[in-house]
Design an enzyme around this catalytic site. Structure first.
Site, PDB file in Angstrom:
ATOM      1  N   SER A 143     -24.115 -30.541   2.452  1.00 32.66           N
ATOM      2  CA  SER A 143     -23.084 -31.537   2.124  1.00 32.66           C
ATOM      3  C   SER A 143     -21.804 -31.118   2.841  1.00 32.66           C
ATOM      4  O   SER A 143     -21.677 -29.958   3.263  1.00 32.66           O
ATOM      5  CB  SER A 143     -22.845 -31.523   0.608  1.00 32.66           C
ATOM      6  OG  SER A 143     -21.615 -32.133   0.272  1.00 32.66           O
ATOM      7  N   TYR A 174     -21.508 -27.126  -7.341  1.00 37.37           N
ATOM      8  CA  TYR A 174     -22.011 -27.866  -6.178  1.00 37.37           C
ATOM      9  C   TYR A 174     -21.469 -27.237  -4.890  1.00 37.37           C
ATOM     10  O   TYR A 174     -22.227 -26.938  -3.960  1.00 37.37           O
ATOM     11  CB  TYR A 174     -21.589 -29.336  -6.287  1.00 37.37           C
ATOM     12  CG  TYR A 174     -22.248 -30.263  -5.289  1.00 37.37           C
ATOM     13  CD1 TYR A 174     -23.602 -30.604  -5.429  1.00 37.37           C
ATOM     14  CD2 TYR A 174     -21.535 -30.806  -4.229  1.00 37.37           C
ATOM     15  CE1 TYR A 174     -24.204 -31.459  -4.516  1.00 37.37           C
ATOM     16  CE2 TYR A 174     -22.131 -31.666  -3.322  1.00 37.37           C
ATOM     17  CZ  TYR A 174     -23.468 -31.997  -3.479  1.00 37.37           C
ATOM     18  OH  TYR A 174     -24.075 -32.842  -2.571  1.00 37.37           O
TER      19      TYR A 174
HETATM   20  P1  NAD Z   1     -30.760 -39.089  -5.188  1.00 38.38           P
HETATM   21  O1  NAD Z   1     -30.232 -38.771  -6.529  1.00 38.38           O
HETATM   22  O2  NAD Z   1     -30.591 -40.489  -4.683  1.00 38.38           O
HETATM   23  O3  NAD Z   1     -32.276 -38.706  -5.042  1.00 38.38           O
HETATM   24  C1  NAD Z   1     -32.653 -37.495  -5.515  1.00 38.38           C
HETATM   25  C2  NAD Z   1     -34.155 -37.305  -5.303  1.00 38.38           C
HETATM   26  O4  NAD Z   1     -34.422 -36.014  -5.791  1.00 38.38           O
HETATM   27  C3  NAD Z   1     -34.993 -38.280  -6.122  1.00 38.38           C
HETATM   28  O5  NAD Z   1     -36.222 -38.487  -5.455  1.00 38.38           O
HETATM   29  C4  NAD Z   1     -35.231 -37.486  -7.406  1.00 38.38           C
HETATM   30  O6  NAD Z   1     -36.389 -37.876  -8.130  1.00 38.38           O
HETATM   31  C5  NAD Z   1     -35.367 -36.080  -6.844  1.00 38.38           C
HETATM   32  N1  NAD Z   1     -35.083 -35.023  -7.787  1.00 38.38           N
HETATM   33  C6  NAD Z   1     -34.052 -34.944  -8.671  1.00 38.38           C
HETATM   34  N2  NAD Z   1     -34.168 -33.812  -9.396  1.00 38.38           N
HETATM   35  C7  NAD Z   1     -35.274 -33.174  -8.963  1.00 38.38           C
HETATM   36  C8  NAD Z   1     -35.925 -31.984  -9.329  1.00 38.38           C
HETATM   37  N3  NAD Z   1     -35.460 -31.200 -10.307  1.00 38.38           N
HETATM   38  N4  NAD Z   1     -37.051 -31.634  -8.678  1.00 38.38           N
HETATM   39  C9  NAD Z   1     -37.550 -32.419  -7.689  1.00 38.38           C
HETATM   40  N5  NAD Z   1     -36.990 -33.572  -7.305  1.00 38.38           N
HETATM   41  C10 NAD Z   1     -35.860 -33.946  -7.939  1.00 38.38           C
HETATM   42  O7  NAD Z   1     -30.087 -38.016  -4.220  1.00 38.38           O
HETATM   43  P2  NAD Z   1     -29.272 -38.234  -2.872  1.00 38.38           P
HETATM   44  O8  NAD Z   1     -27.942 -38.760  -3.233  1.00 38.38           O
HETATM   45  O9  NAD Z   1     -30.133 -38.951  -1.889  1.00 38.38           O
HETATM   46  O10 NAD Z   1     -29.045 -36.714  -2.419  1.00 38.38           O
HETATM   47  C11 NAD Z   1     -30.020 -36.000  -1.701  1.00 38.38           C
HETATM   48  C12 NAD Z   1     -29.403 -34.720  -1.204  1.00 38.38           C
HETATM   49  O11 NAD Z   1     -28.284 -35.031  -0.388  1.00 38.38           O
HETATM   50  C13 NAD Z   1     -28.883 -33.795  -2.304  1.00 38.38           C
HETATM   51  O12 NAD Z   1     -29.123 -32.465  -1.979  1.00 38.38           O
HETATM   52  C14 NAD Z   1     -27.395 -34.083  -2.308  1.00 38.38           C
HETATM   53  O13 NAD Z   1     -26.642 -32.975  -2.779  1.00 38.38           O
HETATM   54  C15 NAD Z   1     -27.146 -34.337  -0.845  1.00 38.38           C
HETATM   55  N6  NAD Z   1     -25.970 -35.146  -0.570  1.00 38.38           N
HETATM   56  C16 NAD Z   1     -25.843 -36.401  -1.093  1.00 38.38           C
HETATM   57  C17 NAD Z   1     -24.703 -37.152  -0.813  1.00 38.38           C
HETATM   58  C18 NAD Z   1     -24.514 -38.554  -1.363  1.00 38.38           C
HETATM   59  O14 NAD Z   1     -23.419 -39.102  -1.206  1.00 38.38           O
HETATM   60  N7  NAD Z   1     -25.536 -39.168  -1.957  1.00 38.38           N
HETATM   61  C19 NAD Z   1     -23.702 -36.603  -0.002  1.00 38.38           C
HETATM   62  C20 NAD Z   1     -23.876 -35.326   0.522  1.00 38.38           C
HETATM   63  C21 NAD Z   1     -25.011 -34.615   0.224  1.00 38.38           C
END
Ligand code: NAD
Length: 267
Positions: free
Chosen positions: A149, A162
């Protein structure tokens, strides 16, 4: 050399953690489109997850399976890799994407939540990497991409676990890249800013209702909060970078933490 060639990953096997939704699902789609067999992971209704596997497999002519391991559990992360190896016989591309966060000041952060955030954001990648690497070394090729991130490269208020865990993930990325530097295995991190996943649209809908503005205005307002571009990044844009890092063109990109952030970190 082209950025990534169509079907370049044909015959490869990928594991994408947290891929039933959001960025992970976009990455899984991107890898499948390159000919990669994919193990999905994450939560979801069994019917919907089965439909997702069918959809990806049919669209791209690759094998797609799902494993619902909860990666907060130490044994589950290593076990997930073992099950990929059992099912597909190899693991070439490991994308550590599953992540979580806790919002609130550090002095009010429940220690149990701190451990959960670290368990998913940092411990799970450690366990998947340590379990996947021996097979990659034996095969003489591998790609590890960690979804960190902007908070892996900069601080932020009210998200201490985080920020700390994502900085740790960037550090793990560099350490693994150095340990594999003379091989055809690379390890990199991608560092997205705000991404238009489901929660972004939910927040925009709530803001629109609260402020009596259109959803488009609400989306723009949220995007402009952190992003100098005034736009959020799409999951597909993050996925495209991950797919590129898995290509031969990216063979000498090692230990990098690459922002996809609308100039967030340029300020
Ligand atoms: P999301 O919440 O949309 O999707 C999360 C996925 O992870 C889902 O498939 C969920 O079922 C799965 N998941 C959740 N807990 C879990 C667990 N304990 N074990 C296995 N699977 C699990 O997430 P996202 O927003 O697409 O984020 C994905 C990654 O990107 C994360 O690491 C997040 O920190 C990072 N990220 C997201 C953003 C954002 O704005 N969405 C920005 C920067 C970084």
């Amino acid at each position: 050399m082209a950025a990534s060639l169509p079907g370049e990953l044909k015959g490869r096997v990928a594991l994408v953690t947290g891929s039933t939704d959001g960025i992970g699902l976009a990455v899984a789609r991107g890898l499948a489109a390159q000919g990669c067999a994919v193990m999905l992971n994450g939560f979801g209704e069994p019917d919907q997850v089965a439909a997702l596997c069918d959809e990806l497999a049919t669209a791209h002519g690759v094998e797609v399976a799902h494993d619902g391991a909860d990666l907060r559990q130490e044994d589950e992360a290593a076990g997930l890799v073992q099950r990929v190896l059992q099912r597909f016989g190899r693991l070439d591309v490991l994308v550590n994407n599953a992540g979580t966060q806790h919002k609130g000041p550090v002095e009010e952060h429940p220690p149990q939540r701190w451990r959960e955030v670290f368990a998913l954001n940092l411990d799970a990648p450690f366990h998947t990497i340590r379990t996947a690497l021996p097979g990659m070394r034996a095969n003489g090729w591998g790609r590890i991409v960690n979804v960190a991130s902007v908070y892996g490269l900069a601080g932020g208020v009210d998200r201490s676990s985080y920020v700390a865990s994502k900085h740790g993930l960037v550090g793990l990325t560099k350490a693994v890249a150095l340990e594999t530097a003379t091989t055809a295995i690379t390890c990199n991190a991608v560092c997205p800013g705000d991404v238009s996943t489901r929660i972004f649209y939910r927040n925009a809908k709530l803001l629109a209702e609260r402020e009596q503005i259109t959803r488009a205005e609400a989306q723009q307002r949220i995007a402009a909060t952190n992003m100098p571009s005034g736009r959020v990044v799409s999951p597909e844009q993050v996925a495209a970078l991950v797919v590129f890092l898995c290509s031969e063109a990216a063979a000498e990109i090692r230990g990098a933490a690459l922002p996809v952030d609308g100039a967030w970190l340029a300020r």
